[in-house]
Write a protein that holds these residues in place. Structure first.
Motif, PDB file in Angstrom:
ATOM      1  N   GLN A 201     -66.986 -14.945  34.851  1.00 27.53           N
ATOM      2  CA  GLN A 201     -66.448 -13.621  34.149  1.00 27.53           C
ATOM      3  C   GLN A 201     -66.826 -13.247  32.618  1.00 27.53           C
ATOM      4  OE1 GLN A 201     -62.358 -13.400  34.571  1.00 27.53           O
ATOM      5  NE2 GLN A 201     -62.313 -14.561  36.596  1.00 27.53           N
ATOM      6  N   PHE A 202     -67.148 -14.256  32.096  1.00 28.69           N
ATOM      7  CA  PHE A 202     -67.712 -14.314  30.520  1.00 28.69           C
ATOM      8  C   PHE A 202     -68.668 -15.062  30.190  1.00 28.69           C
ATOM      9  CE2 PHE A 202     -63.088 -12.882  31.028  1.00 28.69           C
ATOM     10  CZ  PHE A 202     -62.911 -11.760  30.484  1.00 28.69           C
ATOM     11  N   PRO A 203     -69.897 -15.109  30.837  1.00 28.52           N
ATOM     12  CA  PRO A 203     -70.973 -16.139  30.755  1.00 28.52           C
ATOM     13  C   PRO A 203     -71.442 -16.183  29.233  1.00 28.52           C
ATOM     14  CG  PRO A 203     -71.536 -14.308  32.042  1.00 28.52           C
ATOM     15  CD  PRO A 203     -70.075 -14.083  32.025  1.00 28.52           C
ATOM     16  N   SER A 204     -71.483 -14.889  28.727  1.00 23.48           N
ATOM     17  CA  SER A 204     -72.233 -15.038  27.206  1.00 23.48           C
ATOM     18  C   SER A 204     -71.036 -14.890  26.157  1.00 23.48           C
ATOM     19  CB  SER A 204     -72.944 -13.547  26.846  1.00 23.48           C
ATOM     20  OG  SER A 204     -72.076 -12.494  27.407  1.00 23.48           O
ATOM     21  N   ARG A 205     -70.081 -15.048  26.435  1.00 22.72           N
ATOM     22  CA  ARG A 205     -68.923 -15.173  25.464  1.00 22.72           C
ATOM     23  C   ARG A 205     -68.836 -16.546  24.795  1.00 22.72           C
ATOM     24  NH1 ARG A 205     -64.452 -13.169  23.103  1.00 22.72           N
ATOM     25  NH2 ARG A 205     -62.703 -14.460  22.739  1.00 22.72           N
ATOM     26  N   ALA A 206     -68.477 -16.748  23.671  1.00 26.77           N
ATOM     27  CA  ALA A 206     -68.421 -17.921  22.757  1.00 26.77           C
ATOM     28  C   ALA A 206     -67.449 -18.799  23.396  1.00 26.77           C
ATOM     29  CB  ALA A 206     -68.190 -17.755  21.411  1.00 26.77           C
ATOM     30  N   CYS A 207     -67.684 -20.034  23.779  1.00 28.37           N
ATOM     31  CA  CYS A 207     -66.841 -20.924  24.304  1.00 28.37           C
ATOM     32  C   CYS A 207     -66.334 -21.926  23.311  1.00 28.37           C
ATOM     33  CB  CYS A 207     -67.404 -21.750  25.618  1.00 28.37           C
ATOM     34  SG  CYS A 207     -66.027 -23.098  26.128  1.00 28.37           S
ATOM     35  N   THR A 208     -67.315 -22.521  22.660  1.00 31.71           N
ATOM     36  CA  THR A 208     -66.763 -23.340  21.503  1.00 31.71           C
ATOM     37  C   THR A 208     -67.723 -22.833  20.239  1.00 31.71           C
ATOM     38  OG1 THR A 208     -69.009 -24.896  22.001  1.00 31.71           O
ATOM     39  CG2 THR A 208     -66.780 -25.469  23.042  1.00 31.71           C
ATOM     40  N   ILE A 209     -67.021 -22.945  19.187  1.00 29.93           N
ATOM     41  CA  ILE A 209     -67.549 -22.577  17.755  1.00 29.93           C
ATOM     42  C   ILE A 209     -67.217 -23.948  17.180  1.00 29.93           C
ATOM     43  CG2 ILE A 209     -67.458 -21.160  15.895  1.00 29.93           C
ATOM     44  CD1 ILE A 209     -66.490 -19.074  17.629  1.00 29.93           C
ATOM     45  N   TYR A 210     -68.207 -24.655  16.380  1.00 31.25           N
ATOM     46  CA  TYR A 210     -68.037 -25.962  15.666  1.00 31.25           C
ATOM     47  C   TYR A 210     -68.939 -25.821  14.430  1.00 31.25           C
ATOM     48  CZ  TYR A 210     -68.273 -30.875  14.785  1.00 31.25           C
ATOM     49  OH  TYR A 210     -68.433 -32.190  14.514  1.00 31.25           O
ATOM     50  N   ARG A 211     -68.665 -25.965  13.487  1.00 33.20           N
ATOM     51  CA  ARG A 211     -69.387 -25.987  12.164  1.00 33.20           C
ATOM     52  C   ARG A 211     -70.414 -24.798  12.265  1.00 33.20           C
ATOM     53  NH1 ARG A 211     -67.912 -30.714   9.691  1.00 33.20           N
ATOM     54  NH2 ARG A 211     -67.617 -32.690  11.112  1.00 33.20           N
ATOM     55  N   ASP A 212     -69.862 -23.501  12.547  1.00 33.52           N
ATOM     56  CA  ASP A 212     -70.657 -22.314  12.635  1.00 33.52           C
ATOM     57  C   ASP A 212     -71.634 -22.401  13.620  1.00 33.52           C
ATOM     58  OD1 ASP A 212     -69.158 -21.256  10.584  1.00 33.52           O
ATOM     59  OD2 ASP A 212     -70.213 -22.111   9.159  1.00 33.52           O
ATOM     60  N   ARG A 213     -71.724 -23.430  14.737  1.00 37.22           N
ATOM     61  CA  ARG A 213     -72.570 -23.400  15.593  1.00 37.22           C
ATOM     62  C   ARG A 213     -71.914 -22.866  17.109  1.00 37.22           C
ATOM     63  NH1 ARG A 213     -76.309 -27.107  13.559  1.00 37.22           N
ATOM     64  NH2 ARG A 213     -77.838 -26.737  15.302  1.00 37.22           N
ATOM     65  N   THR A 214     -72.472 -22.104  17.691  1.00 37.17           N
ATOM     66  CA  THR A 214     -71.770 -21.557  19.055  1.00 37.17           C
ATOM     67  C   THR A 214     -72.352 -21.941  20.302  1.00 37.17           C
ATOM     68  OG1 THR A 214     -71.007 -19.629  17.789  1.00 37.17           O
ATOM     69  CG2 THR A 214     -71.075 -19.367  20.151  1.00 37.17           C
TER      70      THR A 214
END
Length: 560
Positions: free
Chosen positions: A34-47
């Motif tokens: 449903q949301f393939p391009s949405r950010a799943c993880t954000i970690y140390r400003d890496r997505t």
């Protein structure tokens, strides 16, 4: 049975839920579709997007199968909050494995027990623990380990579907690296197994309700149920629009379910913080990514309340809509101040590893009762029963043992039939917690059954004394427990952390207690300490304080 709490549910929260017959990774698959391009993880400003996490997880699951993982095998996950934790967690489940999530700060001795008890043959862990895993392989069931750290973040971000490989170059190695597994496909792809809701998903190690470390078996349907219970409870949160601040450890079932699984069920972006004690980083991430859901523990909210930048009015926390607070009592002042700073709701809840993870919570929109763990979640039944016989119902307002029945209650303890029989009786989970219910169905914790102090025949609950001491303006933190006494059997002792710049004597605090408590509840001894021992999620370890005290008394006795 009567369920007065149903009358106080928020509008839109169902009394009962339809649970799909799916395994836990279904939520990740749905979000990726449903949301393939949405950010799943954000970690140390890496997505990483949902499509990336889904594909990486599936790829790793195929490697786990190629390396010999079979359905029902236990896999250790020894990682902090990071994209690799999320990817590995769902990879193990998709491969039919059972996740045994362990604290990456553990030493060799601390890892040896669960690895041996659970029969863990494979681990995914931090690269810095390579020497520990090598040593453990000499005397535990551990056979191979896959290593990773922040150096793999570049590879994760630019990862593309790899080519087929010569699997023989990797097979048979004890030490592998996530980076090399992501670079190639296994040459002999083993089909992923079909998952059943009744399959075990996690072994969560806990002192449990009887104090002996053991693995609570959480089935896929248990975690699916609790995920959906909270998805419905959090009215007003919208799929594909929320941001979860995941600072509480994902290796603990609280973070695993409330931050990660509920977050993924919301198709939310998970902002991963590896160390919740790093208040500076927590505040930075809330502000930069506009976090909306922030599960945590009282000490975490209080640390933010007291941060110099927050006190100076230089921090904007107004994106936060909802906070779920657990693992320790939430003080009125902490709740009200954090709500003032954010404009959101801080809802105290309750859960345990044996019902992964939560069973109660205060409403999102309705009345939050200070000191209450809230209302039972949809499909959760509760009773308060006599502490002695475990059967006789207690009247409204009278404390007794809290017992629970619901779809999230565990299957039992791994290889512990006697403890399972004590804890699970005729469909009811005996929590070992003493609580009472008010007339509207709000529940209140009194204390742990095993922490009960008996002073000269009187029952004393440590939490009551802790609450009195914590109201003294000079006290920052406090823990109370019973320690052996030659005449009385036990006596009450308090360990107190003072606020900076405060000087107090034990007699000052004893007088304070005398104004609020009957004489036998006033601590006989008060020791001032710099810090209290805590679990990874902030729960004070009373038993550790007692252990240290007993050892100290034994040494003094021998010296005398």
């Amino acid at each position: 049975m009567e369920r007065p709490w149903l009358n106080y549910y928020d509008p839109g929260v169902p009394h009962t839920i339809h649970y799909p017959q799916v395994a836990l990774p279904w939520f990740l698959s749905q979000a990726a579709q449903q949301f393939p391009s949405r950010a799943c993880t954000i970690y140390r400003d890496r997505t990483l997007s949902y499509a990336q996490v889904d594909a990486l997880s599936t790829h790793l699951s195929r490697w786990l199968c190629a390396l010999g993982l079979r359905k029902g095998d236990r896999v250790g996950v020894v990682l902090p909050n990071s994209p690799q934790f999320v990817i590995t967690f769902y990879a193990v489940l998709r491969a039919g494995g059972i996740v045994v999530a362990l604290n990456p700060a553990y030493r060799e001795r601390e890892l040896a027990y669960p690895i041996t008890d659970a029969g863990v043959r494979m681990v995914v862990g931090l690269r810095q623990l390579a020497g520990v895993f090598t040593a453990l392989a000499d005397y535990t069931p551990l056979e191979c380990w896959i290593l990773t750290d922040d150096e793999d973040l570049d590879l994760l971000e630019r990862w593309a579907q790899p080519l087929k490989s010569n699997q023989a170059a990797i097979e048979g190695q004890r030490e592998l690296h996530l980076s090399e597994l992501l670079g190639v496909h296994p040459s002999n792809e083993v089909p992923l197994p079909l998952l059943n809701p009744e399959d075990a998903a996690v072994f969560q190690y806990s002192g449990g309700t009887t104090g002996i470390p053991k693995a609570a078996i959480g089935l896929h349907r248990n975690l699916v149920a609790n995920t959906l219970q909270f998805r419905h409870w959090l009215v007003g949160l919208r799929e594909g629009e929320e941001v979860v601040l995941a600072a509480i450890p994902l290796f603990h079932v609280y973070g695993m379910v409330i931050a990660m699984s509920v977050g993924i069920a919301l198709s939310a972006s998970l902002v991963l913080v590896p160390d919740a004690r790093d208040t500076e980083t927590v505040i930075y991430n809330i502000q930069k990514y506009r976090a909306t859901l922030f599960p945590g523990v009282p000490s975490l909210y209080q640390a933010i309340n007291r941060h110099p930048q927050v006190l100076a009015g230089k921090v904007n926390l107004t994106s936060v809509k909802a906070c779920i607070s657990g693992s320790a009592p939430l003080l009125r002042e902490t709740k009200l101040e954090f709500e003032r700073l954010t404009g959101g709701r801080v809802m105290e809840g309750y859960g345990l590893s044996e019902a992964p993870t939560a069973t109660h919570c205060n409403p999102m929109q309705g009345e939050n009762r200070i000191g209450s763990i809230g209302l039972p979640l949809p499909d959760v039944d509760c009773r308060i029963v006599n502490v002695e016989d475990g059967i006789t119902p207690c009247p409204v307002g009278e404390p007794g043992e809290l017992i629970i029945r619901g779809p999230q209650v565990m299957a039992g303890y791994h290889q512990r039939p006697e403890e399972t029989a004590l804890t699970l009786r005729e469909g009811w989970l005996y929590t070992g917690d003493i609580a009472y219910m008010d007339t509207e169905g709000y529940f209140y914790l009194v204390d742990r059954k095993k922490d009960l102090i008996k002073v000269g025949g009187f029952q004393v609950w440590p939490r009551e004394i802790e609450e009195v001491l914590s109201t003294h303006p000079g006290v920052k933190e406090v823990a109370v427990a019973g320690v052996p006494h030659p005449q009385k059997g036990e006596m009450v002792k308090a360990w107190v952390v003072l606020n900076p710049g405060i000087s107090l004597k034990a007699e000052d605090l004893k007088r304070w207690c005398s104004g609020h408590l009957v004489r036998y509840k006033v601590p006989e001894e008060i020791e001032f300490v710099d810090i209290l021992p805590r679990t990874a999620v902030g729960k004070v370890l009373r038993r550790e304080l007692v252990r240290i005290e007993v050892e100290k008394r034994q040494k003094n006795s021998e010296a005398g």
